[in-house]
Design a protein around this motif. Sequence first.
Motif, PDB file in Angstrom:
ATOM      1  N   THR A 118      -0.915  13.380 -10.703  1.00 32.09           N
ATOM      2  CA  THR A 118      -1.506  12.046 -10.793  1.00 32.09           C
ATOM      3  C   THR A 118      -0.844  11.117  -9.794  1.00 32.09           C
ATOM      4  O   THR A 118      -1.509  10.337  -9.099  1.00 32.09           O
ATOM      5  N   ASP A 119       0.491  11.181  -9.720  1.00 35.01           N
ATOM      6  CA  ASP A 119       1.215  10.385  -8.727  1.00 35.01           C
ATOM      7  C   ASP A 119       0.780  10.754  -7.314  1.00 35.01           C
ATOM      8  O   ASP A 119       0.600   9.889  -6.454  1.00 35.01           O
ATOM      9  N   PHE A 120       0.620  12.059  -7.076  1.00 34.70           N
ATOM     10  CA  PHE A 120       0.242  12.514  -5.742  1.00 34.70           C
ATOM     11  C   PHE A 120      -1.148  12.007  -5.360  1.00 34.70           C
ATOM     12  O   PHE A 120      -1.368  11.526  -4.250  1.00 34.70           O
ATOM     13  N   SER A 121      -2.092  12.105  -6.295  1.00 35.37           N
ATOM     14  CA  SER A 121      -3.447  11.650  -5.991  1.00 35.37           C
ATOM     15  C   SER A 121      -3.474  10.145  -5.751  1.00 35.37           C
ATOM     16  O   SER A 121      -4.205   9.658  -4.883  1.00 35.37           O
ATOM     17  N   SER A 122      -2.670   9.371  -6.513  1.00 36.25           N
ATOM     18  CA  SER A 122      -2.600   7.925  -6.304  1.00 36.25           C
ATOM     19  C   SER A 122      -2.031   7.607  -4.932  1.00 36.25           C
ATOM     20  O   SER A 122      -2.538   6.732  -4.222  1.00 36.25           O
ATOM     21  N   LYS A 123      -0.959   8.314  -4.544  1.00 35.82           N
ATOM     22  CA  LYS A 123      -0.345   8.081  -3.243  1.00 35.82           C
ATOM     23  C   LYS A 123      -1.316   8.438  -2.118  1.00 35.82           C
ATOM     24  O   LYS A 123      -1.431   7.726  -1.118  1.00 35.82           O
ATOM     25  N   GLU A 124      -2.020   9.553  -2.286  1.00 33.89           N
ATOM     26  CA  GLU A 124      -2.976   9.970  -1.263  1.00 33.89           C
ATOM     27  C   GLU A 124      -4.065   8.919  -1.073  1.00 33.89           C
ATOM     28  O   GLU A 124      -4.473   8.616   0.048  1.00 33.89           O
ATOM     29  N   LEU A 125      -4.507   8.330  -2.198  1.00 35.59           N
ATOM     30  CA  LEU A 125      -5.529   7.299  -2.115  1.00 35.59           C
ATOM     31  C   LEU A 125      -5.002   6.033  -1.444  1.00 35.59           C
ATOM     32  O   LEU A 125      -5.638   5.457  -0.567  1.00 35.59           O
ATOM     33  N   ARG A 126      -3.806   5.586  -1.889  1.00 40.26           N
ATOM     34  CA  ARG A 126      -3.264   4.334  -1.358  1.00 40.26           C
ATOM     35  C   ARG A 126      -2.907   4.455   0.126  1.00 40.26           C
ATOM     36  O   ARG A 126      -3.167   3.544   0.916  1.00 40.26           O
ATOM     37  N   ASP A 127      -2.317   5.570   0.519  1.00 41.39           N
ATOM     38  CA  ASP A 127      -1.932   5.747   1.921  1.00 41.39           C
ATOM     39  C   ASP A 127      -3.130   6.034   2.815  1.00 41.39           C
ATOM     40  O   ASP A 127      -3.108   5.728   4.006  1.00 41.39           O
ATOM     41  N   GLY A 128      -4.172   6.643   2.229  1.00 37.56           N
ATOM     42  CA  GLY A 128      -5.323   7.031   3.034  1.00 37.56           C
ATOM     43  C   GLY A 128      -6.473   6.061   2.896  1.00 37.56           C
ATOM     44  O   GLY A 128      -6.583   5.069   3.619  1.00 37.56           O
ATOM     45  N   LEU A 129      -7.337   6.320   1.915  1.00 36.70           N
ATOM     46  CA  LEU A 129      -8.567   5.549   1.749  1.00 36.70           C
ATOM     47  C   LEU A 129      -8.315   4.052   1.602  1.00 36.70           C
ATOM     48  O   LEU A 129      -8.886   3.237   2.328  1.00 36.70           O
ATOM     49  N   LEU A 130      -7.446   3.671   0.645  1.00 38.81           N
ATOM     50  CA  LEU A 130      -7.228   2.241   0.399  1.00 38.81           C
ATOM     51  C   LEU A 130      -6.521   1.570   1.563  1.00 38.81           C
ATOM     52  O   LEU A 130      -6.744   0.389   1.839  1.00 38.81           O
ATOM     53  N   GLY A 131      -5.652   2.326   2.245  1.00 39.49           N
ATOM     54  CA  GLY A 131      -4.982   1.772   3.418  1.00 39.49           C
ATOM     55  C   GLY A 131      -5.971   1.444   4.511  1.00 39.49           C
ATOM     56  O   GLY A 131      -5.892   0.388   5.153  1.00 39.49           O
ATOM     57  N   HIS A 132      -6.921   2.345   4.729  1.00 38.51           N
ATOM     58  CA  HIS A 132      -7.939   2.114   5.751  1.00 38.51           C
ATOM     59  C   HIS A 132      -8.821   0.928   5.395  1.00 38.51           C
ATOM     60  O   HIS A 132      -9.327   0.235   6.284  1.00 38.51           O
ATOM     61  N   MET A 133      -9.010   0.697   4.083  1.00 34.23           N
ATOM     62  CA  MET A 133      -9.854  -0.417   3.634  1.00 34.23           C
ATOM     63  C   MET A 133      -9.057  -1.712   3.448  1.00 34.23           C
ATOM     64  O   MET A 133      -9.608  -2.725   3.040  1.00 34.23           O
ATOM     65  N   LYS A 134      -7.748  -1.653   3.736  1.00 35.34           N
ATOM     66  CA  LYS A 134      -6.859  -2.827   3.634  1.00 35.34           C
ATOM     67  C   LYS A 134      -6.738  -3.343   2.207  1.00 35.34           C
ATOM     68  O   LYS A 134      -6.572  -4.546   1.975  1.00 35.34           O
ATOM     69  N   ILE A 135      -6.811  -2.453   1.217  1.00 38.57           N
ATOM     70  CA  ILE A 135      -6.649  -2.867  -0.186  1.00 38.57           C
ATOM     71  C   ILE A 135      -5.721  -1.888  -0.902  1.00 38.57           C
ATOM     72  O   ILE A 135      -6.032  -1.371  -1.974  1.00 38.57           O
ATOM     73  N   GLN A 136      -4.554  -1.648  -0.298  1.00 37.75           N
ATOM     74  CA  GLN A 136      -3.593  -0.730  -0.913  1.00 37.75           C
ATOM     75  C   GLN A 136      -3.142  -1.204  -2.288  1.00 37.75           C
ATOM     76  O   GLN A 136      -2.703  -0.412  -3.107  1.00 37.75           O
ATOM     77  N   HIS A 137      -3.214  -2.514  -2.540  1.00 43.37           N
ATOM     78  CA  HIS A 137      -2.710  -3.071  -3.790  1.00 43.37           C
ATOM     79  C   HIS A 137      -3.795  -3.159  -4.862  1.00 43.37           C
ATOM     80  O   HIS A 137      -3.767  -4.051  -5.716  1.00 43.37           O
ATOM     81  N   LEU A 138      -4.731  -2.235  -4.834  1.00 46.22           N
ATOM     82  CA  LEU A 138      -5.789  -2.201  -5.836  1.00 46.22           C
ATOM     83  C   LEU A 138      -5.182  -1.991  -7.226  1.00 46.22           C
ATOM     84  O   LEU A 138      -4.316  -1.147  -7.413  1.00 46.22           O
ATOM     85  N   HIS A 139      -5.637  -2.769  -8.195  1.00 39.39           N
ATOM     86  CA  HIS A 139      -5.159  -2.676  -9.577  1.00 39.39           C
ATOM     87  C   HIS A 139      -6.239  -1.950 -10.384  1.00 39.39           C
ATOM     88  O   HIS A 139      -7.289  -2.516 -10.687  1.00 39.39           O
ATOM     89  N   PHE A 140      -5.967  -0.691 -10.735  1.00 35.43           N
ATOM     90  CA  PHE A 140      -7.012   0.128 -11.344  1.00 35.43           C
ATOM     91  C   PHE A 140      -7.445  -0.397 -12.713  1.00 35.43           C
ATOM     92  O   PHE A 140      -8.633  -0.350 -13.046  1.00 35.43           O
ATOM     93  N   VAL A 141      -6.520  -0.905 -13.512  1.00 31.07           N
ATOM     94  CA  VAL A 141      -6.901  -1.419 -14.830  1.00 31.07           C
ATOM     95  C   VAL A 141      -7.830  -2.614 -14.672  1.00 31.07           C
ATOM     96  O   VAL A 141      -8.839  -2.739 -15.390  1.00 31.07           O
ATOM     97  N   GLN A 142      -7.535  -3.500 -13.748  1.00 30.19           N
ATOM     98  CA  GLN A 142      -8.399  -4.654 -13.523  1.00 30.19           C
ATOM     99  C   GLN A 142      -9.761  -4.225 -12.982  1.00 30.19           C
ATOM    100  O   GLN A 142     -10.774  -4.884 -13.234  1.00 30.19           O
ATOM    101  N   CYS A 143      -9.787  -3.129 -12.260  1.00 33.68           N
ATOM    102  CA  CYS A 143     -11.068  -2.596 -11.779  1.00 33.68           C
ATOM    103  C   CYS A 143     -11.888  -1.993 -12.907  1.00 33.68           C
ATOM    104  O   CYS A 143     -13.121  -2.073 -12.906  1.00 33.68           O
TER     105      CYS A 143
END
Length: 306
Positions: A118-143
């Motif tokens: 779970t940690d790995f998948s979160s890191k992969e998302l934040r460093d990859g997809l979310l980083g490219h979209m400039k929203i690394q600080h996405l709050h999943f609970v708020q989403c």
Amino acid sequence: MSNIKTAARLAVRDALLSLMDHARLFCDAVTHDQDLPAWVMEQDHQSLVSAREKAAHAVSCLTYQDDQQRQQTVKLTGLIGISDNTLVLGRLFNQSKADFKAAMLHYRHLFGESIKMTDFSSKELRDGLLGHMKIQHLHFVQCYRQIKLFEEAPARVGFSWASGTHGTVRLSAEAAIQHLKDKFTPSQVILNDIKQLEQMPKDAVVVIKRPLAPHLRANLSWPDNIETLRRSDKTLRTQYPGQINTPLPLFLLLSPGQPLPEFNAIKPWVAGMKQERLQRRDTCLEKLSDHPGSFLYIPRQKEVTI
């Protein structure tokens, strides 16, 4: 990355883009309903931002704010009148939240269910997809969390603070392991609890118990015609609940000139509000683990009298 994971990653991206669009549309719509009444519990008496603007920002905020801690979510209690158009956009916003959560759960499932993965998948998302979209600080609970929308306003809303409460769930040791993985943020405390559970018989009964922070609830009273229907049809109690938690404002469909329902303008929580309670004599749980912060308990064996 495999083709399946790539497809799942793209599904997350598309669902997130849709969520961001619907958050913006709902925020704008709430702000533009300025002819309808609005109230929020005041946190800062010096603020020049209107109640409606505060509510619009709180519900549409998908990322961590500058001073927001990792375990915190944006909270704001209130009652906000909305128009028909805003109600429709709110429902679409909620659907986009559900779609994004489903895409995320599918993506995480492809990496496995362990805390490490779970940690790995979160890191992969934040460093990859979310980083490219400039929203690394996405709050999943708020989403993920749904907005409370009511097509008919309650007759009365009674806010109250709930404090000194605990969330408990009784499970087998095997089911408790999965519960901790699914419902709790990964931490050393959770890892310790999981290790202890893995050493127990799978069918051993345990209780997961954690203290709940003081939180606001609302008791909803409905017009007489709805109350009559609720009593005879239990399925309507979801549409017209009697009590709900209120971390975010309630959005009520109102006609022009229609006031907010009767409500108590509750104040923010302060430590002095806490009431001391006597411990129940029939307390029947005891700590299972010596690790500080553990959530594990077992039912206390009843003493046999001869």
